[in-house]
Design a protein around this motif. Structure first.
Motif, PDB file in Angstrom:
ATOM      1  N   PRO A 231       0.825  -1.214   0.000  1.00 24.81           N
ATOM      2  CA  PRO A 231       0.000   0.000   0.000  1.00 24.81           C
ATOM      3  C   PRO A 231       0.858   1.263   0.000  1.00 24.81           C
ATOM      4  N   GLY A 232       0.180   2.393  -0.190  1.00 24.53           N
ATOM      5  CA  GLY A 232       0.860   3.674  -0.018  1.00 24.53           C
ATOM      6  C   GLY A 232       1.266   4.321  -1.326  1.00 24.53           C
ATOM      7  N   GLY A 233       1.440   5.646  -1.221  1.00 27.36           N
ATOM      8  CA  GLY A 233       1.690   6.465  -2.399  1.00 27.36           C
ATOM      9  C   GLY A 233       3.051   6.258  -3.027  1.00 27.36           C
TER      10      GLY A 233
ATOM     11  N   SER B 139       2.794   3.408  -5.411  1.00 27.45           N
ATOM     12  CA  SER B 139       1.977   3.804  -6.570  1.00 27.45           C
ATOM     13  C   SER B 139       2.799   4.687  -7.489  1.00 27.45           C
TER      14      SER B 139
ATOM     15  N   ARG C 213      -4.467   5.538   4.249  1.00 31.90           N
ATOM     16  CA  ARG C 213      -3.957   4.532   5.171  1.00 31.90           C
ATOM     17  C   ARG C 213      -4.433   4.939   6.555  1.00 31.90           C
TER      18      ARG C 213
ATOM     19  N   LYS D 241      -3.418  11.249   8.899  1.00 38.32           N
ATOM     20  CA  LYS D 241      -4.446  11.455   7.870  1.00 38.32           C
ATOM     21  C   LYS D 241      -5.680  12.182   8.401  1.00 38.32           C
TER      22      LYS D 241
ATOM     23  N   VAL E  30      -7.092   2.002   4.944  1.00 36.31           N
ATOM     24  CA  VAL E  30      -6.182   0.911   4.564  1.00 36.31           C
ATOM     25  C   VAL E  30      -5.247   0.579   5.732  1.00 36.31           C
TER      26      VAL E  30
ATOM     27  N   SER F 156      -8.001  -2.765   2.583  1.00 36.77           N
ATOM     28  CA  SER F 156      -7.677  -2.135   1.312  1.00 36.77           C
ATOM     29  C   SER F 156      -8.703  -2.629   0.296  1.00 36.77           C
ATOM     30  N   ILE F 157      -8.789  -1.959  -0.831  1.00 36.61           N
ATOM     31  CA  ILE F 157      -9.748  -2.440  -1.830  1.00 36.61           C
ATOM     32  C   ILE F 157      -9.056  -2.650  -3.168  1.00 36.61           C
TER      33      ILE F 157
ATOM     34  N   LEU G 275     -11.661   0.718  -6.601  1.00 32.55           N
ATOM     35  CA  LEU G 275     -11.218   2.048  -6.167  1.00 32.55           C
ATOM     36  C   LEU G 275     -11.506   3.072  -7.262  1.00 32.55           C
TER      37      LEU G 275
ATOM     38  N   LEU H 115      -1.509  11.372  -2.945  1.00 34.70           N
ATOM     39  CA  LEU H 115      -1.789  11.004  -4.331  1.00 34.70           C
ATOM     40  C   LEU H 115      -3.245  10.689  -4.568  1.00 34.70           C
ATOM     41  N   VAL H 116      -3.942  10.322  -3.486  1.00 32.88           N
ATOM     42  CA  VAL H 116      -5.366   9.997  -3.615  1.00 32.88           C
ATOM     43  C   VAL H 116      -6.109  11.153  -4.288  1.00 32.88           C
TER      44      VAL H 116
ATOM     45  N   GLU I  80      -5.574  10.964  -7.991  1.00 36.84           N
ATOM     46  CA  GLU I  80      -6.232   9.781  -8.564  1.00 36.84           C
ATOM     47  C   GLU I  80      -7.726  10.050  -8.748  1.00 36.84           C
TER      48      GLU I  80
HETATM   49  O1  LIG Z   1      -6.869   0.014  -0.711  1.00 35.05           O
HETATM   50  C1  LIG Z   1      -6.094   0.835  -1.147  1.00 35.05           C
HETATM   51  C2  LIG Z   1      -6.491   2.132  -1.420  1.00 35.05           C
HETATM   52  C3  LIG Z   1      -5.570   3.023  -1.910  1.00 35.05           C
HETATM   53  N1  LIG Z   1      -4.304   2.659  -2.115  1.00 35.05           N
HETATM   54  C4  LIG Z   1      -3.300   3.576  -2.671  1.00 35.05           C
HETATM   55  O2  LIG Z   1      -2.500   4.131  -1.630  1.00 35.05           O
HETATM   56  C5  LIG Z   1      -1.944   5.316  -2.117  1.00 35.05           C
HETATM   57  C6  LIG Z   1      -1.962   6.350  -1.041  1.00 35.05           C
HETATM   58  O3  LIG Z   1      -1.050   7.358  -1.372  1.00 35.05           O
HETATM   59  P1  LIG Z   1      -1.039   8.771  -0.719  1.00 35.05           P
HETATM   60  O4  LIG Z   1       0.013   9.539  -1.387  1.00 35.05           O
HETATM   61  O5  LIG Z   1      -2.386   9.389  -0.801  1.00 35.05           O
HETATM   62  O6  LIG Z   1      -0.696   8.550   0.830  1.00 35.05           O
HETATM   63  P2  LIG Z   1       0.327   7.565   1.586  1.00 35.05           P
HETATM   64  O7  LIG Z   1      -0.443   6.349   1.920  1.00 35.05           O
HETATM   65  O8  LIG Z   1       1.447   7.299   0.685  1.00 35.05           O
HETATM   66  O9  LIG Z   1       0.706   8.309   2.805  1.00 35.05           O
HETATM   67  C7  LIG Z   1      -2.705   5.724  -3.354  1.00 35.05           C
HETATM   68  O10 LIG Z   1      -1.923   5.520  -4.500  1.00 35.05           O
HETATM   69  C8  LIG Z   1      -3.880   4.784  -3.349  1.00 35.05           C
HETATM   70  O11 LIG Z   1      -4.359   4.433  -4.630  1.00 35.05           O
HETATM   71  C9  LIG Z   1      -3.881   1.398  -1.801  1.00 35.05           C
HETATM   72  O12 LIG Z   1      -2.717   1.078  -1.972  1.00 35.05           O
HETATM   73  N2  LIG Z   1      -4.809   0.502  -1.329  1.00 35.05           N
END
Ligand SMILES: O=c1ccn([C@@H]2O[C@H](COP(=O)(O)OP(=O)(O)O)[C@@H](O)[C@H]2O)c(=O)[nH]1
Ligand SMILES: O=P(O)(O)OC[C@H]1O[C@H](O[C@H]2O[C@H](CO)[C@@H](O)[C@H](O)[C@H]2O)[C@H](O)[C@@H](O)[C@@H]1O
Length: 785
Positions: free
Chosen positions: A31-33, A36, A280, A285, A315, A356-357, A362, A383-384, A387
């Motif tokens: 997970p996480g930006g 991505s 997350r 957040k 998440v 997570s989904i 998503l 990044l959300v 997106e």
């Molecule tokens: O179930 C999910 C939902 C979202 N995301 C992704 O997690 C990332 C979150 O990035 P963001 O920069 O918003 O915050 P971070 O989690 O890196 O602090 C995005 O790319 C989402 O698409 C994910 O991995 N799993």
């Protein structure tokens, strides 16, 4: 041009491994930006080095996982026993909260054996393990791009191993104000290591500015618009706001499966407006704040009850840390309360999912969302938000975005910016978003969609890599010009062969005794010529084929006192005053020089002089120097750091000045008062006065010159003298031009020498003024022979 191979190093690999048998593995997306974002790096031959998300202790497991990951371009780093204290401990329970202004929580585990030091030791060990893996896979020419706060020590390990490695470091989180960063016990080590990288990148100007401030006030180094300068070495610091891979979201949201999901979800939500949160489950957040704001909205907008819902995808992340378990409980508490308060038999206002989904789901959710609610208390980028913009369809939704997310700067123009701590303000924004006209929503969307489309991950990576390659290529070119040890033999031989020589010598640090041999001085007035050079210097000065100039920042009276009896030229206050010892001082201060800053700077210097025993202030017409060489070294340095903060924030914030940081001094002088710019005037005066018939055919320029004063070393570069220049005139304030017939140098009879500096514009270096004395002795002896 062929692109170098890229080694991406980050804590987590893009996939998290799960063992399904002795030799078999399955994978899910991490997970996480960061993940991505980096998945968008398509145009580089990339190897990704990171932790596979699982501890593997047996050899078969490590081998089979490495083989399976290699097919995905990934190389695993096995952290084993340090993982917990490194990742859950130092990274996410110490650095993460400090970087996000939450301070340091006391412990992440109820275990007395886990201390700050044990976590930092684990951090060092883990960075060492990352280093070992990079070392094993590194091939000459590769670029190593280190990501995030997990690997702040890695740049130093890499550069110590191979100074030619091209190393970049990018921080995905905020870099906090220096006031917050200062609380970190290992603050200096981490900064020093990061500064060994060739390029340091941040998402926003604020983060870069905080980093520069921290370097200035903690390490006492100089920060310029280009980056950090430490003893002549520059580390470039720049801003690269990350993006997403827009096509991936746009295309996915058009898939028939996704369109089906969109229909299904709309149906499930029963016509209610959808407010979406995707985060997350992290303290930064602001999810509890989001719930409180939504509660306030429902409280104050009875009409909207039952017509709007908030779907929060929370998440799971960092489950090993107590704070993350607490935030989950807090969220559940709010959801329970609010649903109890505003729910009905058929529907509840909040759906909170601790999971997570799937990516397609998503995208479907993003596409049908009416309001995306981002309430991060601090966020590197988020990044959300992007997106969501990319997936929007016919009826556009509204982005409510925290001003504390990096994305606030990029997407603010098409969003409703809010302070997430202000519950009332967020509640009002929810109302505004839900009631926004179709036209206004279109207008806002258009602005942000244009931005998201054109600022992709690929663009971000290209920008960073291009900059890094440019910097390292320039550094390689410069390295070819790194100063060499002075070839004394040539200096002496060429001296005796030439017939019109010019010696340009600094005073302090060049012709004085090295500090370690000296009695501590009371003030600048006691600056004294090295006793062992006196006789030989006299010999040089009395040679009709030699012209000697002492070019110093010292005042006239100090040069008078030390050199009055020699047959030479004196250039005091960096050339602002000039005289031959047989004549009077002539002022060379340009008429319109702005000196309004002097009083303000003097005020700050006096304040610090009074509070730093042993320090003293040297004042002159165009410059001020605060010298702390006689003060306690450590305290003096700390005071100098504070002083610079005051100066930059106050009296020189808008002034045309240069600040030169010496080893134990801080000098402020008017812009343009450099030794190089003075040289042109001095030369004009000498030529005029001496009625020279033959051109100068030998120049030896030695000094302990810092910062912009180093321009004196390049002043005499032979190629400059090839250009035709107009003849000198001694009585105008404009810089004088030197005729090519006045200086006629070849590479072999020009010696620029820096003392004690290896990052320098000079061609050569000497270690100390003792070496200068020796050299002068040798020149005289050889010349007399
Ligand atoms: O179930 C999910 C939902 C979202 N995301 C992704 O997690 C990332 C979150 O990035 P963001 O920069 O918003 O915050 P971070 O989690 O890196 O602090 C995005 O790319 C989402 O698409 C994910 O991995 N799993
Ligand atoms: O790997 P985790 O510990 O579960 O955390 C996930 C990532 O969180 C952070 O992401 C940051 O990077 C994003 C992209 O630049 C940015 O948009 C976001 O604001 C940041 O929070 C963390 O920095 C990553 O290292 C983690 O992998």
């Amino acid at each position: 041009m062929a692109r170098p191979r890229l080694l991406v190093v980050s804590m987590s690999l893009p996939v998290t491994a799960k063992r399904t048998g002795e030799e078999s593995w399955s994978f899910t997306m991490s997970p996480g930006g960061l993940v991505s974002a980096l998945l968008g790096l398509k145009e580089f031959e990339t190897k990704w080095i990171g932790w596979p998300g699982v501890d593997v202790h047996d050899a078969i497991g490590k081998k089979t996982l490495s083989i399976t990951l290699a097919e995905k371009g990934c190389i695993p780093v096995f952290l084993e026993e340090v993982c917990d204290q490194y990742y859950n401990g130092y990274c996410n329970n110490i650095l993460w909260p400090i970087f996000h202004y939450l301070g340091t929580p006391p412990e992440y585990r109820n275990d007395a054996t886990i201390t700050y030091q044990s976590q930092y030791d684990a951090y060092k060990k883990a960075n060492q393990i990352f280093f070992d893996v990079v070392k094993e896979h590194y091939e000459e020419g590769d670029v190593v791009w280190c990501h995030d706060y997990h690997v702040m020590l890695l740049p130093q390990y890499l550069k110590e191993y191979n100074s030619k490695m091209k190393v970049g470091w990018f921080l995905h989180t905020p870099f906090p104000s220096s006031e917050m960063y200062k609380t970190l016990p290992s603050r200096s080590d981490l900064l020093r290591s990061v500064l060994t990288a060739d390029l340091v990148g941040f998402h926003t100007y604020d983060f870069a500015r905080h980093f520069l401030n921290a370097c200035m006030c903690i390490l006492g180094v100089e920060a310029t618009s280009e980056g950090v300068v430490d003893q002549g070495k520059v580390t470039r610091v720049a801003v690269f706001p990350i993006g997403i891979e827009p096509e991936r979201f746009i295309n996915t949201s058009e898939l028939s499966e996704v369109v089906q999901y969109m229909k299904k979800f709309k149906n499930d939500f029963g016509g209610r407006k959808l407010i979406l949160g995707v985060d997350r489950l992290d303290t930064i957040k602001g999810i509890p704040q989001k719930y409180q704001a939504f509660e306030k909205f429902l409280e104050e907008n009875e009409d909207w009850r039952g017509k709007v819902m908030l779907l929060q995808i929370a998440v799971p992340t960092r489950n090993g840390i107590g704070e993350y378990q607490k935030i989950k409980d807090q969220c559940h508490y709010h959801v329970g309360r609010i649903n109890g308060r505003f729910g009905s038999i058929s529907a509840v206002p909040i759906i909170h999912l601790d999971c997570s989904i799937d990516f397609n789901q998503l995208c479907a959710l993003y596409a049908i969302t009416d309001v995306l609610l981002v309430t991060s208390l601090r966020d590197g980028m988020n990044l959300v938000s992007s997106e969501f913009i990319a997936c929007q369809k016919e009826e556009k939704g509204v982005l409510i975005l925290s001003e504390f997310a990096g994305a606030g700067q990029s997407l603010g123009a098409g969003a409703l910016l809010v302070n997430p701590w202000n519950i009332k303000e967020v509640s009002t924004a929810i109302g505004e978003a839900l009631n926004m006209s179709h036209e206004e929503k279109e207008r806002k969307h258009k602005i942000n969609f244009q931005y998201v489309k054109t600022h992709s991950t690929q663009q971000w990576a290209d920008d960073f890599m291009n900059k890094l390659i440019e910097i390292t290529t320039n550094a390689e070119l410069r390295a070819g010009k790194a100063p060499l040890e002075l070839p004394e033999h040539d200096v002496i031989q060429q001296y005796s062969k030439s017939s019109n020589r010019l010696l340009v010598l600094g005073f302090y640090g060049t012709l004085t005794q090295p500090m370690k041999n000296q009695e501590r001085r009371g003030d600048g007035m006691n600056l004294e010529l090295h006793p062992q050079v006196k006789e030989r210097l006299k010999e040089l000065c009395s040679d009709p084929k030699t012209t000697v100039v002492v070019l110093s920042r010292s005042e006239k009276c100090i040069l008078d006192k030390n050199f009055g009896e020699y047959n030479m030229w004196l250039a005091a206050e960096n050339g602002m005053f000039l005289r031959h010892t047989s004549g009077e001082w002539v002022t060379r201060i340009p008429e319109h020089m702005n000196l309004e800053w002097i009083d303000g700077v003097k005020h700050v210097f006096k304040y610090f002089t009074e509070r730093t025993p042993g320090s003293y202030l040297e004042t002159s017409a165009t410059s001020l120097v605060w010298n702390y060489e006689n003060a306690d070294a450590e305290f003096g340095r700390a005071q100098a750091r504070d002083m610079l903060q005051h100066l930059w924030a106050g009296p020189i914030s808008n002034a045309s000045v240069d600040v030169v940081r010496g080893d134990q001094s801080v000098e402020v002088h008017a812009v343009g008062v450099t030794k190089g710019s003075a040289m042109e005037r001095i030369l004009g005066e000498i030529v005029h006065n001496k009625s020279m018939t033959a051109p100068i055919d030998y120049v030896l320029c030695i000094g302990c010159f810092l910062g912009k004063d180093e321009d004196v070393y390049t002043f005499f570069e032979p190629e400059l003298t090839k250009k035709t220049k107009s003849p000198p005139s001694s009585d105008s304030d404009s810089p004088k031009k030197v005729s090519s017939t006045i200086v006629d140098l070849k590479g072999e009879n020009y010696f620029s020498v820096a003392i004690g500096q290896t990052h320098t514009k000079a061609r050569y270096f000497l270690d100390s003024s003792d070496d200068v004395v020796q050299l002068i002795h040798k020149i005289c002896t050889h010349n007399n022979a």
